[in-house]
Motif scaffolding. Sequence first.
Motif, PDB file in Angstrom:
ATOM      1  N   VAL A 180      -7.965   1.646  -8.657  1.00 20.59           N
ATOM      2  CA  VAL A 180      -8.804   0.440  -8.526  1.00 20.59           C
ATOM      3  C   VAL A 180      -9.038   0.132  -7.043  1.00 20.59           C
ATOM      4  O   VAL A 180     -10.167  -0.164  -6.630  1.00 20.59           O
ATOM      5  N   LEU A 181      -7.982   0.232  -6.242  1.00 20.38           N
ATOM      6  CA  LEU A 181      -8.108  -0.020  -4.806  1.00 20.38           C
ATOM      7  C   LEU A 181      -9.036   1.014  -4.160  1.00 20.38           C
ATOM      8  O   LEU A 181      -9.909   0.665  -3.356  1.00 20.38           O
ATOM      9  N   ALA A 182      -8.863   2.280  -4.508  1.00 19.89           N
ATOM     10  CA  ALA A 182      -9.713   3.338  -3.953  1.00 19.89           C
ATOM     11  C   ALA A 182     -11.182   3.126  -4.340  1.00 19.89           C
ATOM     12  O   ALA A 182     -12.081   3.339  -3.520  1.00 19.89           O
ATOM     13  N   GLU A 183     -11.421   2.695  -5.562  1.00 24.61           N
ATOM     14  CA  GLU A 183     -12.803   2.416  -5.987  1.00 24.61           C
ATOM     15  C   GLU A 183     -13.408   1.267  -5.181  1.00 24.61           C
ATOM     16  O   GLU A 183     -14.570   1.330  -4.780  1.00 24.61           O
ATOM     17  N   ALA A 184     -12.615   0.233  -4.931  1.00 20.92           N
ATOM     18  CA  ALA A 184     -13.104  -0.896  -4.123  1.00 20.92           C
ATOM     19  C   ALA A 184     -13.391  -0.448  -2.690  1.00 20.92           C
ATOM     20  O   ALA A 184     -14.397  -0.846  -2.105  1.00 20.92           O
ATOM     21  N   LEU A 185     -12.527   0.387  -2.134  1.00 23.71           N
ATOM     22  CA  LEU A 185     -12.738   0.890  -0.775  1.00 23.71           C
ATOM     23  C   LEU A 185     -13.966   1.799  -0.710  1.00 23.71           C
ATOM     24  O   LEU A 185     -14.698   1.800   0.282  1.00 23.71           O
ATOM     25  N   SER A 186     -14.199   2.548  -1.764  1.00 24.99           N
ATOM     26  CA  SER A 186     -15.374   3.427  -1.811  1.00 24.99           C
ATOM     27  C   SER A 186     -16.672   2.625  -1.795  1.00 24.99           C
ATOM     28  O   SER A 186     -17.690   3.110  -1.300  1.00 24.99           O
TER      29      SER A 186
END
Length: 140
Positions: free
Chosen positions: A64-70
Amino acid sequence: MDLAECLEQVLGLKSQPLPGPHAAVSSAAGPGYRILHLSSSAGFWEDRSQVNEVWDRFDRECLVLAEALSQVWGPVERVELSPVLERSMQGERVPALAGVLSNFVPSLSAWRFEDRSVCVGVGQWDRELPVVLVAAAGDL
């Protein structure tokens, strides 16, 4: 994990100064890198029955964090750290951040910038210790 708070901390890693070449090494920073523990489970000293569930939860939170950063930085790069650990154990010189993370994080989601990489991952130093969600900046 508070997504907004974690996102703010990771976004800050892109511009925070990294320790210089003569910086004292600590568990959170060393020459040219910085590591943040964003979230941590309880330890597994006596009861390992829930370790797989905890890993699954932390992996989902990291995703979820990686998706937000992307959404901010663009496509993520997946970095496997087992080759780094193997090279390090054979005495080959590896980047300091990659060397530290390879001791407890199997893989990372990373974004590369002009002067550093910023990454997030899930790891565990020892089977009895907590599972941690980490973010880091430095040279991978």
